[in-house]
Every structure is written in structure tokens, then in C-alpha cells.
Design an enzyme around this catalytic site. Structure first.
Site, PDB file in Angstrom:
ATOM      1  N   THR A   1       0.853  -1.023   0.101  1.00  0.00           N
ATOM      2  CA  THR A   1       0.091  -0.109  -0.132  1.00  0.00           C
ATOM      3  C   THR A   1       0.906   1.169   0.059  1.00  0.00           C
ATOM      4  OG1 THR A   1      -1.812  -1.185   1.260  1.00  0.00           O
ATOM      5  CG2 THR A   1      -1.664   1.356   1.308  1.00  0.00           C
TER       6      THR A   1
ATOM      7  N   ASP B   1       1.447  -6.321  -4.574  1.00  0.00           N
ATOM      8  CA  ASP B   1       0.559  -6.540  -3.417  1.00  0.00           C
ATOM      9  C   ASP B   1       0.968  -7.744  -2.667  1.00  0.00           C
ATOM     10  OD1 ASP B   1      -1.799  -7.214  -1.528  1.00  0.00           O
ATOM     11  OD2 ASP B   1      -2.653  -5.497  -2.594  1.00  0.00           O
TER      12      ASP B   1
ATOM     13  N   THR C   1       1.598  -5.110   4.008  1.00  0.00           N
ATOM     14  CA  THR C   1       1.224  -5.079   5.339  1.00  0.00           C
ATOM     15  C   THR C   1       0.528  -6.620   5.610  1.00  0.00           C
ATOM     16  OG1 THR C   1      -0.945  -3.953   5.584  1.00  0.00           O
ATOM     17  CG2 THR C   1       1.060  -2.761   6.357  1.00  0.00           C
ATOM     18  N   ASP C   2       0.038  -6.892   4.579  1.00  0.00           N
ATOM     19  CA  ASP C   2      -1.085  -8.201   4.647  1.00  0.00           C
ATOM     20  C   ASP C   2      -0.220  -9.367   5.056  1.00  0.00           C
ATOM     21  OD1 ASP C   2      -3.340  -7.076   4.226  1.00  0.00           O
ATOM     22  OD2 ASP C   2      -3.645  -7.432   2.077  1.00  0.00           O
TER      23      ASP C   2
ATOM     24  N   ARG D   1      -5.150 -25.712  13.320  1.00  0.00           N
ATOM     25  CA  ARG D   1      -5.452 -24.520  14.108  1.00  0.00           C
ATOM     26  C   ARG D   1      -6.464 -24.947  14.940  1.00  0.00           C
ATOM     27  NH1 ARG D   1      -4.843 -19.016  13.039  1.00  0.00           N
ATOM     28  NH2 ARG D   1      -6.882 -18.718  12.925  1.00  0.00           N
TER      29      ARG D   1
HETATM   30  N1  ASP Z   1      -2.803  -5.457   0.294  1.00  0.00           N
HETATM   31  C1  ASP Z   1      -1.697  -4.723   0.753  1.00  0.00           C
HETATM   32  C2  ASP Z   1      -0.237  -5.557   0.759  1.00  0.00           C
HETATM   33  O1  ASP Z   1      -0.286  -6.069   1.577  1.00  0.00           O
HETATM   34  C3  ASP Z   1      -1.872  -4.125   2.260  1.00  0.00           C
HETATM   35  C4  ASP Z   1      -1.125  -2.996   2.694  1.00  0.00           C
HETATM   36  O2  ASP Z   1       0.122  -3.126   2.427  1.00  0.00           O
HETATM   37  O3  ASP Z   1      -1.436  -2.394   3.712  1.00  0.00           O
HETATM   38  O4  ASP Z   1       0.456  -5.287  -0.191  1.00  0.00           O
END
Ligand code: ASP
Length: 336
Positions: free
Chosen positions: A11, A54, A86-87, A234
Site C-alpha cells: 500500500t 501487493d 502489510t497483509d 489451527r
Molecule cells: N494489500 C496490501 C499489501 O499487503 C495491504 C498493505 O500494504 O497495507 O500489499
């Protein structure tokens, strides 16, 4: 200090397109501007991956591409910051923690919830904190910086899809909290150098199975055919399964007989898996299933792929899975 920033996607460098957020921002210009106003950080260079992704599309090959890029640039920098989505940031941080035991230089991964072009973006804080963490001289391995916290690379978990404090360390203390001044914690990480010069990550067929009330033995058995290399269950709480479901334990036992590694993790974010603590987990202990102890799920998955990539199977796999490699297990059950 020479810091190399490796930009892999996420992102942070995205812009709005007709089909949703996608890479396209002028990250180089943004970073140049940011560091030109902070000369105390040192010499910052940028390496941009040819294909920005992504991180939802990341595979173990992308982890390996980061590792290869770090080794290739190792001599030219004193420390590294990786910009990543972040994912799957926590998976990547764990994967790098296991593979870079002998790297010997700080590597900090970060990302942001909002792109650099958003007025109230968290990218500034996260990137500046990451650069400062590297420059601090207090990080000697892989860490993740996000939302004013510095996490051990193998102990973080993305808990929120929207919060600027989107990561947590459910089972291990933070390395530091940023601020004025930063608060550093003296964290002793149980590390092991057994996998120096690690073999590259290669994809492995690892199944993740969430147990839910009412799941049938047939469903569990069907997920285990054709045979994967490993299954991460899990389970509930301390590692409990619906063992009274007719045929469920047998389905797992047959998988073990066929060489499938069975790892027991927990659906609880904060967990200490302890097989056999309850009768409902005892059968798993008898099967020789591997306990994830208090690893995060992300660390458990990355470590499973790591050990399979190192050729570990059976008893060796179980031994190393239950031994802390980079501080991912903080409370071992193994007697010493
Ligand atoms: N979908 C994005 C990623 O992981 C989410 C992010 O970066 O916050 O690339």
C-alpha cells in the site's frame, strides 16, 4: 551509516486506479525528500524491485527474492529497511528471521496502512522509525517496525486491517516503543545458528486447517488427500481438537503414517500449545504431532516452509520446529 531501502510493493507506494489501489506512486521522490530533511540518519539508497506486488500475492519465492537481494547488497550497506505490504508482512519478517541467522546486519521490515500520497499517511512515521531503528545500532537481526512499535521479526502478527497500530506481539515483549526518547527493552531472544547458510525457500504443499464445531472426520480426511507435506491444525486453546468425532484422530494418524508432518497451532492469538493438557489434545500428543508452543501463526507457517526447504522431515523436523531459531518461541516446553 549507509542504509539501503528495498522496496518490494504494498500500500505504501500505491495509487488509486479504476480497479482499486495498485503500485504507481513516486516512492523514490518521496523517500529522497524525507531523508534530505533528516541528515542525521545517514546515507540512504533505494533498491526498487522490478515488479512491485501487493503482498497478498507473495509466495516463498518472494521471501527468497528479498533474502537474495539482501545478500547481494550486504557489503554496500550497514543496514537495511524493506518496504513491504502489510497483509503478509509478518510472514515475510518471520521467514527472513529464520533464513538470515548469519546475516549479521540489521534488517527492518515496514509498510503502511495508507499510501504515501494520503494526507494523513502513517508511512512517514513507519519509515522514519525504521531508518532510526537501523541507525540505532541496537538491532542485530530482523525486526518489524509499525505503529510506533519495534517487534522481533519472528514474533509479530497483523491483528488489524485498519489500525495505525496494526501489529501486535502477543507472546513476546516488544524490542522498543518509539517516542521521545525511545524506550528499549532488554529482550533476550533464544536464537540458534544451526541453519547458517540456509538453503533457499521453495514452495511446499502446507495445508492449514481450522477446526470448527461440527467439522467432520470426512472433511478433515478429504483435506489431507492428496497428501500434503505438512498440515498445520489451527486447534482450540492449548491445542485441543474434537477428538470424539469418530474417525478424526484416525484420519490424522494415517496422514502421519504416510509421512505428513502434523503441527498443532492455536486459534487463540495468544496461546501456549500444550498437547495432552486436556484429554481433547492427548491423542495429538500420542500421534507425535508437533507443538507450535507460543509461536505466532505467521511464524509457525514460515518456519514449517523453512524447515521443509532445509530438507528436515520426521524427527528432525519435529526437533527444530520445537526449538527456538530466532526468538519465535519464548516459553519452551522442552526440558534442558
Ligand atoms: N494489500 C496490501 C499489501 O499487503 C495491504 C498493505 O500494504 O497495507 O500489499
Amino acid at each position: 551509516m549507509r542504509i539501503n531501502v528495498i522496496y518490494s510493493g504494498g500500500t505504501i507506494g500505491m495509487i488509486e486506479t479504476d480497479t482499486g489501489l495498485a503500485p504507481g506512486a513516486d516512492l523514490r521522490g518521496w523517500l529522497n525528500d524525507l531523508v534530505s530533511r533528516r541528515p542525521e540518519i545517514g546515507d540512504v539508497t533505494l533498491t526498487e524491485f522490478p515488479t512491485l506486488i501487493d503482498s497478498s500475492n507473495a509466495t516463498p519465492a518472494d521471501w527468497q527474492a528479498l533474502i537474495d537481494a539482501l545478500w547481494a547488497a550486504r557489503a554496500e550497506a550497514d543496514g537495511f529497511v524493506i518496504l513491504h505490504g502489510t497483509d503478509t508482512l509478518a510472514y515475510a519478517a518471520a521467514a527472513l528471521s529464520f533464513a538470515l541467522a548469519d546475516f549479521g546486519k540489521p534488517v527492518v521490515l515496514t509498510g503502511s496502512q495508507l499510501p504515501i500520497g494520503a494526507l494523513d499517511t502513517d508511512a512517514h512515521a513507519n519509515v522514519v522509525d525504521s531508518l532510526k531503528a537501523v541507525a540505532s545500532g541496537r538491532i542485530d537481526s530482523v525486526a518489524l517496525v509499525f505503529g510506533r512499535s519495534v517487534f522481533a521479526g519472528s514474533c509479530a502478527s497483523k491483528w488489524s486491517s485498519w489500525s495505525f497500530e496494526g501489529f501486535s506481539s502477543p507472546n513476546a515483549p516488544l524490542l522498543a516503543t518509539t517516542g521521545a526518547p525511545w524506550q528499549w527493552n532488554d529482550v533476550e531472544r533464544r536464537r540458534n545458528n544451526a541453519f547458517a547458510q540456509a538453503k533457499p525457500y521453495v514452495a511446499h504443499d502446507v495445508v492449514v486447517l481450522d477446526l470448527v464445531p461440527g467439522i467432520s472426520a470426512q472433511r478433515v480426511d478429504s483435506v489431507l488427500h492428496p497428501r500434503p507435506a505438512a498440515v498445520i491444525l489451527r486447534a482450540y486453546g492449548t491445542g485441543n481438537i474434537p477428538a470424539r468425532e469418530q474417525g478424526l484422530v484416525e484420519a490424522l494418524a494415517h496422514a502421519v503414517d504416510d509421512g505428513v508432518e502434523v503441527i498443532v497451532s492455536s486459534q487463540c492469538t495468544q496461546a501456549q500449545v500444550s498437547l495432552g493438557y486436556y484429554e481433547a489434545g492427548f491423542a495429538l500428543a500420542q500421534l507425535g504431532a508437533v507443538s507450535a508452543q507460543n509461536m505466532t501463526f505467521e511464524a509457525c507457517y514460515a518456519k514449517t516452509v523453512f524447515l521443509l526447504s532445509q530438507g528436515m522431515r520426521g524427527e528432525k523436523f519435529k526437533y527444530w520446529m520445537e526449538e527456538s531459531l530466532s526468538g519465535e518461541i519464548t516459553n519452551t516446553l522442552r526440558s534442558r
